[in-house]
Design a protein around this motif. Structure first.
Motif, PDB file in Angstrom:
ATOM      1  N   LEU A  74       0.839  -1.207   0.034  1.00 29.38           N
ATOM      2  CA  LEU A  74       0.046   0.133  -0.007  1.00 29.38           C
ATOM      3  C   LEU A  74       0.811   1.244  -0.062  1.00 29.38           C
ATOM      4  CD1 LEU A  74      -2.628  -1.280   2.798  1.00 29.38           C
ATOM      5  CD2 LEU A  74      -2.398  -1.782   0.556  1.00 29.38           C
ATOM      6  N   ASN A  75       0.704   1.958  -1.073  1.00 30.58           N
ATOM      7  CA  ASN A  75       1.685   3.081  -1.052  1.00 30.58           C
ATOM      8  C   ASN A  75       0.709   4.234  -0.823  1.00 30.58           C
ATOM      9  OD1 ASN A  75       4.050   2.244  -2.310  1.00 30.58           O
ATOM     10  ND2 ASN A  75       3.168   1.788  -4.027  1.00 30.58           N
ATOM     11  N   TYR A  76       1.306   5.361   0.226  1.00 27.00           N
ATOM     12  CA  TYR A  76       0.430   6.422   0.686  1.00 27.00           C
ATOM     13  C   TYR A  76       1.514   7.568   0.951  1.00 27.00           C
ATOM     14  CZ  TYR A  76      -2.881   9.047   3.757  1.00 27.00           C
ATOM     15  OH  TYR A  76      -3.645  10.070   4.134  1.00 27.00           O
ATOM     16  N   LEU A  90      11.922   1.631 -16.468  1.00 30.18           N
ATOM     17  CA  LEU A  90      12.169   2.650 -15.331  1.00 30.18           C
ATOM     18  C   LEU A  90      11.030   3.442 -15.159  1.00 30.18           C
ATOM     19  CD1 LEU A  90      14.612   3.730 -13.832  1.00 30.18           C
ATOM     20  CD2 LEU A  90      15.128   5.394 -15.716  1.00 30.18           C
ATOM     21  N   HIS A  91      10.679   3.782 -13.967  1.00 32.33           N
ATOM     22  CA  HIS A  91       9.214   4.212 -13.516  1.00 32.33           C
ATOM     23  C   HIS A  91       9.778   4.942 -12.384  1.00 32.33           C
ATOM     24  CE1 HIS A  91       8.636   0.139 -12.105  1.00 32.33           C
ATOM     25  NE2 HIS A  91       7.891   0.732 -11.257  1.00 32.33           N
ATOM     26  N   ARG A  92       8.734   6.014 -11.821  1.00 25.99           N
ATOM     27  CA  ARG A  92       8.739   6.783 -10.645  1.00 25.99           C
ATOM     28  C   ARG A  92       7.372   7.112 -10.316  1.00 25.99           C
ATOM     29  NH1 ARG A  92      11.791  12.231 -12.620  1.00 25.99           N
ATOM     30  NH2 ARG A  92      10.219  13.153 -13.702  1.00 25.99           N
ATOM     31  N   ALA A  93       7.162   7.803  -9.091  1.00 26.16           N
ATOM     32  CA  ALA A  93       6.121   8.387  -8.781  1.00 26.16           C
ATOM     33  C   ALA A  93       6.356   9.707  -8.073  1.00 26.16           C
ATOM     34  CB  ALA A  93       5.290   7.571  -7.804  1.00 26.16           C
ATOM     35  N   VAL A  94       5.714  10.646  -8.590  1.00 25.02           N
ATOM     36  CA  VAL A  94       5.902  12.219  -8.178  1.00 25.02           C
ATOM     37  C   VAL A  94       4.683  12.397  -7.334  1.00 25.02           C
ATOM     38  CG1 VAL A  94       7.043  12.844 -10.368  1.00 25.02           C
ATOM     39  CG2 VAL A  94       4.476  13.084  -9.958  1.00 25.02           C
TER      40      VAL A  94
HETATM   41  O1  LIG Z   1       2.611   4.625  -6.695  1.00 29.05           O
HETATM   42  C1  LIG Z   1       2.854   4.587  -7.790  1.00 29.05           C
HETATM   43  O2  LIG Z   1       2.169   5.003  -8.972  1.00 29.05           O
HETATM   44  C2  LIG Z   1       4.397   3.327  -8.356  1.00 29.05           C
HETATM   45  C3  LIG Z   1       4.816   3.026  -7.293  1.00 29.05           C
HETATM   46  C4  LIG Z   1       5.778   1.704  -7.708  1.00 29.05           C
HETATM   47  O3  LIG Z   1       6.431   1.911  -8.757  1.00 29.05           O
HETATM   48  C5  LIG Z   1       5.871   0.792  -6.787  1.00 29.05           C
HETATM   49  O4  LIG Z   1       5.737   0.930  -5.411  1.00 29.05           O
HETATM   50  O5  LIG Z   1       7.016  -0.078  -7.432  1.00 29.05           O
END
Ligand SMILES: O=C(O)CCC(=O)C(=O)O
Ligand SMILES: C=C1C[C@]23C[C@H]1CC[C@H]2[C@]1(C)CCC[C@@](C)(C(=O)O)[C@H]1[C@@H]3C(=O)O
Ligand SMILES: [Fe+2]
Length: 379
Positions: free
Chosen positions: A230-232, A303-307
């Motif tokens: 879970l990303n918060y 490669l990806h990221r979250a802003v």
């Molecule tokens: O929160 C997001 O959109 C991406 C998060 C992500 O890349 C990850 O948790 O591996």
């Protein structure tokens, strides 16, 4: 080796009063306190070349109609396989729609995140993640990394598809958070079961697209030992200096992500960061390092990221499909030939997971660094 390997400072002080001194007391990311500060600590400021870029193009990725593919119509299968093959050979991202997952289950999974992360820090720390472990509550990995800290809180737990682990999520949550969290645990147990079934259907699609047959990868991941995260992402007063999740490729096999309507997921394709538009009806699916190795490099882990932003909390639910810990990750022989020699060594997911948890902060070079590191570990 990443300069940010686990450090051992273990001093607790709330962010607002932390003084960084010679014994470098570790920071605590308490979002409830942080929001009242005008600046952000230097540990959360990313280097100029990694800071978020203002204007971005959109990465338009194909919506894959999963029930359509599973319907067995040969024309639909051929068309869907071609779309998936094209996307996975280029950047490894596609959308899955018509997936059959109950929208109420997804909505409750988001709502329960608001409840959990809205609690006092001391409550959340009942599930505090220990150094070297991949499960538990983490607030920005303070104490784990010393710089380029992500502006996020996470709660991660294991999901096992084996019959003997049929309540592993519920039991973990009950054990860490107590009886009041029984419903919480049941909800995420149900969500993970739905994700596991969805993953196996997608593995059938990937096997068909790669020409190894629908059953090959479905069987490989039948008894998966996966990670639910879970990303918060709390609002950040300096969103142009920080990152919610830094640039990386997922070390896992397949990621099934449901993001809320706020937006923030970006992928590095054709030499530029591109955003993925939120779509509540869709899951964002991406290939991870382990599946890139299983496909002998034919499908790409990208490669990806979250802003983050300065207005609203952003949330994402990430299910990371992983094989059983001791399963040997090696590509099917049909994907190895004179034109496609072996690109990566045989390894177990246990090896790679331990590498990312104890020795190396996952980034865009994880699989290469791991391939160099592994032979030196075998006595
Ligand atoms: O929160 C997001 O959109 C991406 C998060 C992500 O890349 C990850 O948790 O591996
Ligand atoms: C095996 C894992 C390690 C991470 C969670 C899962 C899959 C993605 C990894 C991660 C998100 C990649 C970016 C860095 C990381 C430290 C993070 O920002 O959370 C990674 C996760 C982790 O090591 O906890
Ligand atoms: Fe990721």
């Amino acid at each position: 080796m990443s300069s940010d390997c686990c450090n051992n400072s273990s001093y607790y002080m709330p962010m607002s009063t932390t003084k960084i001194n010679e014994n470098r007391q570790s920071l605590v990311f308490d979002a409830a306190l942080l929001q009242f500060q005008t600046s952000i600590p230097s540990e959360f400021v990313w280097p100029d070349h990694e800071k978020p870029s203002p204007e971005l193009p959109e990465l338009v990725i194909p919506p894959i109609d999963l029930q359509g593919f599973l319907s067995g119509d040969h024309l639909v299968i051929a068309k869907t396989s071609h779309l998936v093959n094209e996307a996975c050979m280029k950047h490894g991202f596609f959308l899955v729609v018509n997936h059959g997952i109950d929208s109420k289950l997804i909505s409750k999974a988001h709502d329960y995140m608001d409840f959990f992360f809205g609690m006092q820090l001391s409550q959340k720390q009942k599930a505090q993640r220990k150094l070297g472990d991949h499960c538990g509550y983490a607030s920005s990995f303070t104490g784990r990394f010393s710089s380029k800290l992500p502006w996020k809180e996470t709660l991660s737990f294991r999901y096992c598809a084996e019959a003997k682990s049929s309540n592993i999520v519920e039991e973990y949550i009950l054990n860490k958070m107590g009886e009041d969290f029984r419903q919480f645990g049941e909800l995420y147990q149900e969500y993970c079961e739905a994700m596991s079934h969805l993953s196996l259907a997608i593995m059938e699609l990937l096997g068909t697209s790669l020409g190894v047959g629908g059953e090959y990868f479905r069987e490989f991941f039948e008894e998966n030992d996966s990670i639910m995260r879970l990303n918060y992402y709390p609002p950040c007063q300096k969103p142009d200096l920080a990152l919610g999740t830094g640039p990386h490729c997922d070390p896992t096999s397949l990621t099934i992500l449901h993001q809320d309507q706020v937006g923030g997921l970006q992928v590095f394709v054709d030499e530029q960061w591109q955003f993925i538009r939120p779509n509540p009806e869709a899951f964002v699916v991406n290939i991870g390092d382990t599946f890139m190795a299983l496909s002998n490099g034919i499908y790409k882990s990208c490669l990806h990221r979250a802003v983050v932003n300065n207005r609203k909390v952003r949330k994402s639910l990430a299910f990371f499909l992983c094989p059983k810990m001791d399963k040997i990750v090696t590509p099917p022989t049909t994907l190895i030939d004179a034109k496609h020699p072996r690109l990566y060594p045989d390894f177990t997911w246990h090896n790679l997971l331990e590498f990312t948890q104890k020795y190396y902060r996952a980034d865009m070079q994880t699989l290469k660094a791991f391939s160099d590191w592994l032979p030196k570990q075998i006595k």
